[in-house]
Design a protein around this motif. Structure first.
Motif, PDB file in Angstrom:
ATOM      1  N   THR A  72      -0.853   0.964 -19.021  1.00 18.87           N
ATOM      2  CA  THR A  72      -0.382   0.075 -18.161  1.00 18.87           C
ATOM      3  C   THR A  72      -0.223  -1.050 -18.779  1.00 18.87           C
ATOM      4  O   THR A  72      -0.629  -1.408 -19.872  1.00 18.87           O
ATOM      5  CB  THR A  72      -1.571  -0.253 -16.893  1.00 18.87           C
ATOM      6  N   SER A  73       0.739  -2.031 -18.300  1.00 21.76           N
ATOM      7  CA  SER A  73       1.338  -3.235 -19.024  1.00 21.76           C
ATOM      8  C   SER A  73       1.984  -3.850 -17.789  1.00 21.76           C
ATOM      9  O   SER A  73       2.263  -3.549 -16.948  1.00 21.76           O
ATOM     10  CB  SER A  73       2.226  -2.930 -20.266  1.00 21.76           C
ATOM     11  N   VAL A  74       2.209  -5.497 -18.416  1.00 25.46           N
ATOM     12  CA  VAL A  74       3.134  -6.156 -17.604  1.00 25.46           C
ATOM     13  C   VAL A  74       4.188  -6.640 -18.445  1.00 25.46           C
ATOM     14  O   VAL A  74       3.771  -7.265 -19.504  1.00 25.46           O
ATOM     15  CB  VAL A  74       2.507  -7.256 -16.860  1.00 25.46           C
ATOM     16  N   PRO A 148      11.949   0.050 -31.475  1.00 21.70           N
ATOM     17  CA  PRO A 148      11.692  -1.234 -30.734  1.00 21.70           C
ATOM     18  C   PRO A 148      12.831  -1.575 -29.779  1.00 21.70           C
ATOM     19  O   PRO A 148      13.438  -2.892 -29.711  1.00 21.70           O
ATOM     20  CB  PRO A 148      11.271  -2.192 -31.322  1.00 21.70           C
ATOM     21  N   THR A 149      13.451  -0.717 -29.015  1.00 19.59           N
ATOM     22  CA  THR A 149      14.748  -0.881 -28.029  1.00 19.59           C
ATOM     23  C   THR A 149      14.499  -0.439 -26.647  1.00 19.59           C
ATOM     24  O   THR A 149      13.456   0.322 -26.567  1.00 19.59           O
ATOM     25  CB  THR A 149      15.870  -0.453 -28.542  1.00 19.59           C
ATOM     26  N   PHE A 150      15.235  -0.942 -25.534  1.00 19.85           N
ATOM     27  CA  PHE A 150      15.091  -0.372 -24.354  1.00 19.85           C
ATOM     28  C   PHE A 150      15.355   0.800 -24.041  1.00 19.85           C
ATOM     29  O   PHE A 150      14.708   1.519 -23.562  1.00 19.85           O
ATOM     30  CB  PHE A 150      16.333  -1.089 -23.553  1.00 19.85           C
ATOM     31  N   GLU A 151      16.264   1.529 -25.031  1.00 22.97           N
ATOM     32  CA  GLU A 151      16.505   3.155 -25.203  1.00 22.97           C
ATOM     33  C   GLU A 151      15.189   3.752 -25.539  1.00 22.97           C
ATOM     34  O   GLU A 151      14.668   4.783 -24.966  1.00 22.97           O
ATOM     35  CB  GLU A 151      17.517   3.427 -25.889  1.00 22.97           C
ATOM     36  N   GLY A 152      14.511   3.165 -26.706  1.00 24.82           N
ATOM     37  CA  GLY A 152      13.107   3.875 -26.987  1.00 24.82           C
ATOM     38  C   GLY A 152      12.018   3.797 -25.955  1.00 24.82           C
ATOM     39  O   GLY A 152      11.375   4.574 -25.637  1.00 24.82           O
ATOM     40  N   VAL A 153      11.967   2.615 -25.146  1.00 20.56           N
ATOM     41  CA  VAL A 153      11.077   2.419 -24.098  1.00 20.56           C
ATOM     42  C   VAL A 153      11.614   3.697 -22.961  1.00 20.56           C
ATOM     43  O   VAL A 153      10.326   4.228 -22.335  1.00 20.56           O
ATOM     44  CB  VAL A 153      11.041   1.062 -23.585  1.00 20.56           C
ATOM     45  N   LEU A 154      12.626   3.834 -22.626  1.00 24.84           N
ATOM     46  CA  LEU A 154      12.880   4.714 -21.618  1.00 24.84           C
ATOM     47  C   LEU A 154      12.636   6.125 -21.959  1.00 24.84           C
ATOM     48  O   LEU A 154      12.199   6.878 -21.241  1.00 24.84           O
ATOM     49  CB  LEU A 154      14.415   4.729 -21.448  1.00 24.84           C
ATOM     50  N   LYS A 155      12.838   6.450 -23.511  1.00 25.61           N
ATOM     51  CA  LYS A 155      12.476   7.667 -23.838  1.00 25.61           C
ATOM     52  C   LYS A 155      10.925   8.000 -23.739  1.00 25.61           C
ATOM     53  O   LYS A 155      10.539   8.867 -23.710  1.00 25.61           O
ATOM     54  CB  LYS A 155      12.928   7.656 -25.381  1.00 25.61           C
ATOM     55  N   THR A 156      10.154   6.883 -24.109  1.00 25.90           N
ATOM     56  CA  THR A 156       8.695   6.932 -23.847  1.00 25.90           C
ATOM     57  C   THR A 156       8.463   6.990 -22.709  1.00 25.90           C
ATOM     58  O   THR A 156       7.339   7.857 -22.566  1.00 25.90           O
ATOM     59  CB  THR A 156       8.321   5.577 -24.684  1.00 25.90           C
ATOM     60  N   LEU A 157       8.979   6.199 -21.568  1.00 30.49           N
ATOM     61  CA  LEU A 157       8.540   6.502 -20.257  1.00 30.49           C
ATOM     62  C   LEU A 157       8.473   8.065 -19.978  1.00 30.49           C
ATOM     63  O   LEU A 157       8.151   8.241 -18.927  1.00 30.49           O
ATOM     64  CB  LEU A 157       9.292   5.587 -19.620  1.00 30.49           C
ATOM     65  N   GLU A 158       9.520   8.795 -20.320  1.00 30.36           N
ATOM     66  CA  GLU A 158       9.615  10.064 -19.805  1.00 30.36           C
ATOM     67  C   GLU A 158       8.675  11.227 -20.747  1.00 30.36           C
ATOM     68  O   GLU A 158       8.280  12.064 -20.027  1.00 30.36           O
ATOM     69  CB  GLU A 158      10.979  10.604 -20.664  1.00 30.36           C
ATOM     70  N   GLU A 159       7.725  10.675 -21.618  1.00 27.69           N
ATOM     71  CA  GLU A 159       6.789  11.414 -22.011  1.00 27.69           C
ATOM     72  C   GLU A 159       5.194  10.823 -21.809  1.00 27.69           C
ATOM     73  O   GLU A 159       4.472  11.658 -21.996  1.00 27.69           O
ATOM     74  CB  GLU A 159       6.932  11.334 -23.563  1.00 27.69           C
ATOM     75  N   GLU A 160       4.970   9.423 -21.418  1.00 27.51           N
ATOM     76  CA  GLU A 160       3.654   8.676 -21.319  1.00 27.51           C
ATOM     77  C   GLU A 160       3.550   8.845 -19.832  1.00 27.51           C
ATOM     78  O   GLU A 160       4.283   8.694 -19.021  1.00 27.51           O
ATOM     79  CB  GLU A 160       3.589   7.858 -22.172  1.00 27.51           C
ATOM     80  N   SER A 161       2.266   8.808 -19.542  1.00 28.27           N
ATOM     81  CA  SER A 161       1.714   8.251 -18.222  1.00 28.27           C
ATOM     82  C   SER A 161       1.681   6.906 -18.420  1.00 28.27           C
ATOM     83  O   SER A 161       0.768   6.368 -19.027  1.00 28.27           O
ATOM     84  CB  SER A 161       0.591   9.109 -17.798  1.00 28.27           C
ATOM     85  N   MET A 162       2.498   6.137 -17.620  1.00 30.59           N
ATOM     86  CA  MET A 162       2.711   4.685 -17.789  1.00 30.59           C
ATOM     87  C   MET A 162       2.981   4.033 -16.334  1.00 30.59           C
ATOM     88  O   MET A 162       3.755   4.557 -15.653  1.00 30.59           O
ATOM     89  CB  MET A 162       3.663   4.094 -18.718  1.00 30.59           C
ATOM     90  N   VAL A 163       2.256   2.888 -16.238  1.00 28.98           N
ATOM     91  CA  VAL A 163       2.286   1.918 -14.966  1.00 28.98           C
ATOM     92  C   VAL A 163       2.672   0.570 -15.525  1.00 28.98           C
ATOM     93  O   VAL A 163       1.849   0.037 -15.896  1.00 28.98           O
ATOM     94  CB  VAL A 163       1.248   1.906 -14.025  1.00 28.98           C
ATOM     95  N   ILE A 164       4.040   0.040 -15.118  1.00 33.80           N
ATOM     96  CA  ILE A 164       4.702  -1.101 -15.778  1.00 33.80           C
ATOM     97  C   ILE A 164       4.704  -2.198 -14.537  1.00 33.80           C
ATOM     98  O   ILE A 164       5.632  -1.692 -13.819  1.00 33.80           O
ATOM     99  CB  ILE A 164       5.761  -1.016 -16.565  1.00 33.80           C
ATOM    100  N   GLY A 165       4.280  -3.106 -14.661  1.00 38.81           N
ATOM    101  CA  GLY A 165       4.284  -4.180 -13.771  1.00 38.81           C
ATOM    102  C   GLY A 165       5.455  -5.262 -14.118  1.00 38.81           C
ATOM    103  O   GLY A 165       5.416  -5.234 -15.197  1.00 38.81           O
ATOM    104  N   VAL A 166       5.611  -6.033 -13.258  1.00 38.60           N
ATOM    105  CA  VAL A 166       6.388  -6.996 -13.468  1.00 38.60           C
ATOM    106  C   VAL A 166       5.985  -8.638 -13.259  1.00 38.60           C
ATOM    107  O   VAL A 166       5.560  -8.614 -12.024  1.00 38.60           O
ATOM    108  CB  VAL A 166       7.856  -7.077 -12.981  1.00 38.60           C
TER     109      VAL A 166
END
Length: 205
Positions: A72-74, A148-166
């Motif tokens: 998780t992260s914000v 460390p890019t937005f595309e890298g984050v999107l790829k990561t989100l497809e593979e990891e269990s993550m909850v991201i807040g704003v």
């Protein structure tokens, strides 16, 4: 170690407040927080032991892929985060008493030695490379197992269990944790908050 919760504490994005919340939900003994309990630069399962919740200023890439965890992260508007971090680096009146005060004073001295210009955010970005690194695309580097890019984050989100807040929608994030993950209490914890009105002077620059 498995079934743990890992909080990726992006600096100046409500992480200190969230740590306080997690300690209330799970108990202080269940938390292992980098920066408080350890300054390790590489992950060591033996060091964290049976702690259920891990966190601190460590990016996702710090943790091994084999760690069976919910991450998780914000995230925060990058300009607002830069302003908040700049204030954290220069404002000696921002913390009062205790261990957090001592840590704050050490941080201020550290950034002074690194060459931050306490009178100007823009000059600090231009002239202080360590500060520039801390405010330039840091959020993507915290959330990506790839570049460390937005595309890298999107790829990561497809593979990891993550909850991201704003940051600006924290009540929604907290409601999700309460209803979907069964966190038993409301999150009304606020800590490491800058003095009221600090941002206006910096934005005026």
């Amino acid at each position: 170690m498995s079934s743990s919760l890992v909080y990726l504490h992006i600096p100046k994005s409500a992480g200190s407040s969230h740590r306080g919340y997690l300690s209330k939900v799970f108990g202080e003994d269940a938390l292992f927080w980098y920066g408080l309990h350890s300054e390790a630069k590489s992950f060591n399962a033996a060091e964290v032991g049976t702690s259920f919740v891990l966190g601190g200023h460590r990016p996702l890439s710090f943790y091994p892929r084999s760690l069976d965890s919910l991450y998780t992260s914000v995230v925060r508007d990058p300009v607002e985060r830069a302003v908040s971090f700049f204030n954290y680096c220069i404002d000696e009146g921002g913390a009062v008493g205790g261990a957090w005060h001592e840590q704050r004073q050490k941080e201020i001295i550290k950034w002074q030695k690194k060459g931050i210009d306490s009178s100007s955010l823009s000059r600090s970005i231009e002239r202080c490379k360590p500060f520039r690194k801390m405010v330039s695309n840091l959020q993507c580097s915290y959330l990506s197992r790839y570049e460390p890019t937005f595309e890298g984050v999107l790829k990561t989100l497809e593979e990891e269990s993550m909850v991201i807040g704003v940051f600006d929608k924290l009540p929604l994030f907290n409601d999700f944790l309460k209803t979907e993950l069964n966190f038993p209490i409301d999150n009304r914890v606020r800590s490491n908050v800058g003095r009221e009105g600090y941002s206006s002077d910096i934005f005026n620059e």
